[in-house]
Design a protein around this motif. Structure first.
Motif, PDB file in Angstrom:
ATOM      1  N   PHE A   1     -20.074  10.894   5.051  1.00 34.10           N
ATOM      2  CA  PHE A   1     -19.961   9.435   4.922  1.00 34.10           C
ATOM      3  C   PHE A   1     -19.265   9.067   3.610  1.00 34.10           C
ATOM      4  CE2 PHE A   1     -22.086   5.312   3.644  1.00 34.10           C
ATOM      5  CZ  PHE A   1     -21.335   4.523   4.478  1.00 34.10           C
ATOM      6  N   GLU A   2     -19.615   9.813   2.541  1.00 37.83           N
ATOM      7  CA  GLU A   2     -19.048   9.478   1.231  1.00 37.83           C
ATOM      8  C   GLU A   2     -17.535   9.659   1.182  1.00 37.83           C
ATOM      9  OE1 GLU A   2     -21.873  11.784  -0.987  1.00 37.83           O
ATOM     10  OE2 GLU A   2     -23.255  10.225  -0.319  1.00 37.83           O
ATOM     11  N   ASP A   3     -17.013  10.562   2.023  1.00 39.59           N
ATOM     12  CA  ASP A   3     -15.557  10.773   2.022  1.00 39.59           C
ATOM     13  C   ASP A   3     -14.839   9.670   2.803  1.00 39.59           C
ATOM     14  OD1 ASP A   3     -16.325  13.111   0.840  1.00 39.59           O
ATOM     15  OD2 ASP A   3     -16.259  14.261   2.714  1.00 39.59           O
ATOM     16  N   MET A   4     -15.583   8.961   3.661  1.00 42.48           N
ATOM     17  CA  MET A   4     -14.928   7.958   4.509  1.00 42.48           C
ATOM     18  C   MET A   4     -14.788   6.615   3.797  1.00 42.48           C
ATOM     19  SD  MET A   4     -17.165   8.909   7.840  1.00 42.48           S
ATOM     20  CE  MET A   4     -16.471   7.791   9.028  1.00 42.48           C
ATOM     21  N   VAL A   5     -15.710   6.305   2.904  1.00 43.06           N
ATOM     22  CA  VAL A   5     -15.739   4.960   2.316  1.00 43.06           C
ATOM     23  C   VAL A   5     -14.741   4.839   1.170  1.00 43.06           C
ATOM     24  CG1 VAL A   5     -18.155   4.575   2.903  1.00 43.06           C
ATOM     25  CG2 VAL A   5     -17.563   5.552   0.673  1.00 43.06           C
ATOM     26  N   VAL A   6     -14.461   3.586   0.798  1.00 43.57           N
ATOM     27  CA  VAL A   6     -13.717   3.302  -0.427  1.00 43.57           C
ATOM     28  C   VAL A   6     -14.724   2.740  -1.426  1.00 43.57           C
ATOM     29  CG1 VAL A   6     -12.002   1.779  -1.475  1.00 43.57           C
ATOM     30  CG2 VAL A   6     -11.520   2.885   0.704  1.00 43.57           C
ATOM     31  N   THR A   7     -14.834   3.376  -2.574  1.00 47.23           N
ATOM     32  CA  THR A   7     -15.807   2.893  -3.564  1.00 47.23           C
ATOM     33  C   THR A   7     -15.172   1.788  -4.387  1.00 47.23           C
ATOM     34  OG1 THR A   7     -15.063   4.439  -5.228  1.00 47.23           O
ATOM     35  CG2 THR A   7     -16.840   5.185  -3.761  1.00 47.23           C
ATOM     36  N   ARG A   8     -16.021   1.090  -5.132  1.00 46.18           N
ATOM     37  CA  ARG A   8     -15.501  -0.016  -5.916  1.00 46.18           C
ATOM     38  C   ARG A   8     -14.561   0.482  -7.014  1.00 46.18           C
ATOM     39  NH1 ARG A   8     -19.452  -3.509  -8.756  1.00 46.18           N
ATOM     40  NH2 ARG A   8     -17.939  -4.493 -10.133  1.00 46.18           N
ATOM     41  N   GLU A   9     -14.877   1.656  -7.581  1.00 46.21           N
ATOM     42  CA  GLU A   9     -13.979   2.216  -8.610  1.00 46.21           C
ATOM     43  C   GLU A   9     -12.597   2.482  -7.995  1.00 46.21           C
ATOM     44  OE1 GLU A   9     -17.399   4.325  -8.520  1.00 46.21           O
ATOM     45  OE2 GLU A   9     -17.650   2.237  -9.153  1.00 46.21           O
ATOM     46  N   ASP A  10     -12.581   3.122  -6.784  1.00 44.10           N
ATOM     47  CA  ASP A  10     -11.307   3.380  -6.096  1.00 44.10           C
ATOM     48  C   ASP A  10     -10.524   2.084  -5.961  1.00 44.10           C
ATOM     49  OD1 ASP A  10     -12.094   5.951  -5.661  1.00 44.10           O
ATOM     50  OD2 ASP A  10     -12.648   5.667  -3.555  1.00 44.10           O
ATOM     51  N   TYR A  11     -11.224   1.044  -5.518  1.00 39.80           N
ATOM     52  CA  TYR A  11     -10.551  -0.216  -5.218  1.00 39.80           C
ATOM     53  C   TYR A  11     -10.013  -0.850  -6.495  1.00 39.80           C
ATOM     54  CZ  TYR A  11      -9.840  -5.076  -3.850  1.00 39.80           C
ATOM     55  OH  TYR A  11      -9.304  -6.318  -3.644  1.00 39.80           O
ATOM     56  N   GLU A  12     -10.832  -0.813  -7.560  1.00 39.75           N
ATOM     57  CA  GLU A  12     -10.392  -1.457  -8.802  1.00 39.75           C
ATOM     58  C   GLU A  12      -9.194  -0.722  -9.391  1.00 39.75           C
ATOM     59  OE1 GLU A  12     -14.058  -1.756 -10.946  1.00 39.75           O
ATOM     60  OE2 GLU A  12     -14.638  -3.589  -9.886  1.00 39.75           O
ATOM     61  N   GLU A  13      -9.119   0.581  -9.122  1.00 35.55           N
ATOM     62  CA  GLU A  13      -8.013   1.374  -9.658  1.00 35.55           C
ATOM     63  C   GLU A  13      -6.743   1.191  -8.819  1.00 35.55           C
ATOM     64  OE1 GLU A  13      -7.621   6.047 -10.426  1.00 35.55           O
ATOM     65  OE2 GLU A  13      -9.533   5.155 -11.028  1.00 35.55           O
ATOM     66  N   ASN A  14      -6.880   1.242  -7.488  1.00 37.37           N
ATOM     67  CA  ASN A  14      -5.700   1.320  -6.620  1.00 37.37           C
ATOM     68  C   ASN A  14      -5.445   0.076  -5.761  1.00 37.37           C
ATOM     69  OD1 ASN A  14      -5.419   4.066  -7.407  1.00 37.37           O
ATOM     70  ND2 ASN A  14      -7.071   4.554  -5.988  1.00 37.37           N
ATOM     71  N   GLY A  15      -6.404  -0.841  -5.709  1.00 38.42           N
ATOM     72  CA  GLY A  15      -6.197  -2.053  -4.919  1.00 38.42           C
ATOM     73  C   GLY A  15      -6.191  -1.782  -3.419  1.00 38.42           C
ATOM     74  N   HIS A  16      -5.443  -2.636  -2.675  1.00 34.97           N
ATOM     75  CA  HIS A  16      -5.488  -2.590  -1.214  1.00 34.97           C
ATOM     76  C   HIS A  16      -4.951  -1.284  -0.645  1.00 34.97           C
ATOM     77  CE1 HIS A  16      -6.757  -6.680  -1.190  1.00 34.97           C
ATOM     78  NE2 HIS A  16      -5.653  -7.119  -1.726  1.00 34.97           N
ATOM     79  N   SER A  17      -4.059  -0.628  -1.392  1.00 29.44           N
ATOM     80  CA  SER A  17      -3.386   0.548  -0.820  1.00 29.44           C
ATOM     81  C   SER A  17      -4.378   1.653  -0.482  1.00 29.44           C
ATOM     82  CB  SER A  17      -2.329   1.068  -1.785  1.00 29.44           C
ATOM     83  OG  SER A  17      -2.949   1.398  -3.017  1.00 29.44           O
ATOM     84  N   ILE A  18      -5.414   1.806  -1.301  1.00 36.41           N
ATOM     85  CA  ILE A  18      -6.393   2.873  -1.029  1.00 36.41           C
ATOM     86  C   ILE A  18      -7.141   2.591   0.272  1.00 36.41           C
ATOM     87  CG2 ILE A  18      -8.199   1.807  -2.472  1.00 36.41           C
ATOM     88  CD1 ILE A  18      -7.775   5.557  -2.311  1.00 36.41           C
ATOM     89  N   CYS A  19      -7.391   1.301   0.554  1.00 36.13           N
ATOM     90  CA  CYS A  19      -8.073   0.946   1.799  1.00 36.13           C
ATOM     91  C   CYS A  19      -7.181   1.267   3.000  1.00 36.13           C
ATOM     92  CB  CYS A  19      -8.439  -0.539   1.809  1.00 36.13           C
ATOM     93  SG  CYS A  19      -9.605  -0.988   0.506  1.00 36.13           S
ATOM     94  N   GLU A  20      -5.901   0.959   2.870  1.00 33.55           N
ATOM     95  CA  GLU A  20      -4.979   1.239   3.973  1.00 33.55           C
ATOM     96  C   GLU A  20      -4.939   2.737   4.285  1.00 33.55           C
ATOM     97  OE1 GLU A  20      -1.007  -0.436   3.752  1.00 33.55           O
ATOM     98  OE2 GLU A  20      -1.875  -2.313   3.053  1.00 33.55           O
ATOM     99  N   GLU A  21      -4.938   3.543   3.209  1.00 34.25           N
ATOM    100  CA  GLU A  21      -4.890   4.995   3.406  1.00 34.25           C
ATOM    101  C   GLU A  21      -6.145   5.503   4.098  1.00 34.25           C
ATOM    102  OE1 GLU A  21      -4.189   7.218  -0.247  1.00 34.25           O
ATOM    103  OE2 GLU A  21      -2.698   5.693  -0.755  1.00 34.25           O
ATOM    104  N   LYS A  22      -7.306   5.005   3.617  1.00 33.42           N
ATOM    105  CA  LYS A  22      -8.552   5.633   4.054  1.00 33.42           C
ATOM    106  C   LYS A  22      -9.037   5.168   5.420  1.00 33.42           C
ATOM    107  CE  LYS A  22     -11.208   7.938   0.698  1.00 33.42           C
ATOM    108  NZ  LYS A  22     -12.515   8.061   0.029  1.00 33.42           N
ATOM    109  N   PHE A  23      -8.823   3.902   5.721  1.00 36.38           N
ATOM    110  CA  PHE A  23      -9.404   3.380   6.961  1.00 36.38           C
ATOM    111  C   PHE A  23      -8.423   3.572   8.109  1.00 36.38           C
ATOM    112  CE2 PHE A  23     -11.540   0.135   3.984  1.00 36.38           C
ATOM    113  CZ  PHE A  23     -12.551   1.039   3.691  1.00 36.38           C
TER     114      PHE A  23
END
Length: 396
Positions: free
Chosen positions: A372-394
């Motif tokens: 489960f932890e590998d699937m989610v985007v954490t807040r640190e990830d988001y604050e560092e990379n913005g929307h792009s990390i969400c697009e990659e992961k989901f």
């Protein structure tokens, strides 16, 4: 860390912590015609004394989340002290979104979940993926399934293979529960009683009396008969919200077949409406929507897939969403798909015990997974990379 699972539907939000049970709550706001100024949110609908002429304010239009002000108020209420008392600094959220969601909506959702509410981690996923996960968990020997999700705004048919959706074979039919309720309102208003403002009441009527016919023309003939022989006809007692809080069907033996009722109840007499309305799911062309019905679309979707996979999909057809609760729905889907399928293929249609919360239960299972932890985007990830990390992961 706790995980909150929110299957954010256009009609109902299915919500609950992964270690607790699910609640099904209207995902909208209401105004009643008596207290015009006061807005009721989500399950406060139960507090409205006179729900006739209820005015709905929906966050979703045509299946996509467009009214963020309303959605925010519903979420504030759900996450707030009256409902789930979410401690955002210690909570992950799994939230669903529709297929082919617009990027702008996804970005707004990221911002609201991470920046306004400040959840620790977010998993944004299609409801069908959660249903498929649940199905594969219950049937570990299967690799493929096809999820038929017939909800409020439309019906999606989505093949999943090893938990990955097959994008090229996704089909959307623009018929959902909202259209059925509205069509029933129009028929009743045209034939006997003006109910165009009574969405809430007629939705209840639809849930209480409608069913899916196994033989449309035979039922049509029965509905034309007079008196006792007409087994389709039913009298529905409308609520008056003082003595009768909720409408109900008159028992067969109490029906007055000719003439008027002595009591002062308001009666709707329904005959072919009972099965002609759900029939739209099987033949949208009946009301001029030029699309395939559900069984035809299932077969069409499967035929878009590699031939060696097809038999696996035919024997794992899973029905989810509120419309699948019409009596006779599963049998009709089975018999029609069976007719359209080569005889050497097995066909199996599964209707889960609770098709409305099935996806939510899948989300609960995912939250307990080791990866489960590998699937989610954490807040640190988001604050560092913005929307792009969400697009990659989901995988949306």
């Amino acid at each position: 860390m706790t995980t909150l699972v929110l299957d954010n539907g256009a009609y109902n939000a299915k919500i609950g912590y992964s270690h607790e049970n699910v609640s099904v709550i209207p995902n909208c706001q209401f105004r009643s015609k008596t207290a015009r100024l006061k807005t009721f949110t989500a399950n406060q609908i139960d507090e409205i004394k006179d729900p006739s002429g209820l005015f709905y304010i929906l966050p979703f239009q045509k299946g996509y989340l467009v009214n963020w002000d309303v959605q925010r108020q519903v979420w504030d209420y759900l996450f707030g002290k009256e409902m789930y008392q979410v401690d955002f600094l210690d909570t992950n959220i799994i939230i669903t979104e529709p297929y082919f969601n617009f990027t702008s909506i996804q970005e707004s959702m990221n911002e609201i979940l991470f920046e306004e509410y400040q959840f620790q981690a977010v998993l944004r996923v299609n409801a069908g993926a959660l249903s498929a996960h649940r199905y594969f968990r219950d049937n570990p020997s299967e690799l493929c399934c096809i999820i038929v999700d017939s909800g409020y705004s439309f019906t999606h048919i989505v093949p999943y293979c090893r938990s990955k959706k097959k994008k090229e074979a996704i089909i959307r039919i623009n018929v959902g529960g909202k259209l059925l309720t509205n069509h029933l309102k129009e028929i009743i208003s045209y034939r006997q009683l003006h109910v165009m403002d009574e969405t809430h009441v007629i939705n209840q009527v639809k849930e209480d009396v409608c069913y899916v016919s196994q033989d449309f023309y035979r039922d049509m003939d029965i509905a034309k008969l007079k008196g006792e022989e007409n087994t389709v006809m039913i009298d529905y007692v409308l609520p008056d919200f003082s003595t009768i809080k909720k409408g109900f069907c008159k028992p067969r033996e109490e029906m007055v077949l000719s003439g008027k009722y002595k009591s002062g109840e308001q009666i709707l007499r329904l005959a072919n409406e009972r099965f002609a309305v759900p029939e739209i799911l099987f033949h949208p062309s009946d009301i001029g929507i030029q699309e395939m019905g559900i069984p035809e679309a299932i077969v069409y979707s499967i035929q878009n897939l590699p031939e060696e996979m097809q038999p696996h999909f035919f024997k794992n057809i899973v029905l989810t969403g509120g419309n699948t609760l019409f009596p006779g729905f599963r049998d009709r889907v089975y018999s029609e798909v069976r007719c359209l399928t080569p005889t050497d293929y097995d066909v199996s249609v599964v209707l889960p015990e609770n098709p409305i919360t099935y996806a939510w239960e899948g989300g609960k299972l995912i939250s307990e997974n080791d990866d489960f932890e590998d699937m989610v985007v954490t807040r640190e990830d988001y604050e560092e990379n913005g929307h792009s990390i969400c697009e990659e992961k989901f995988d949306i």
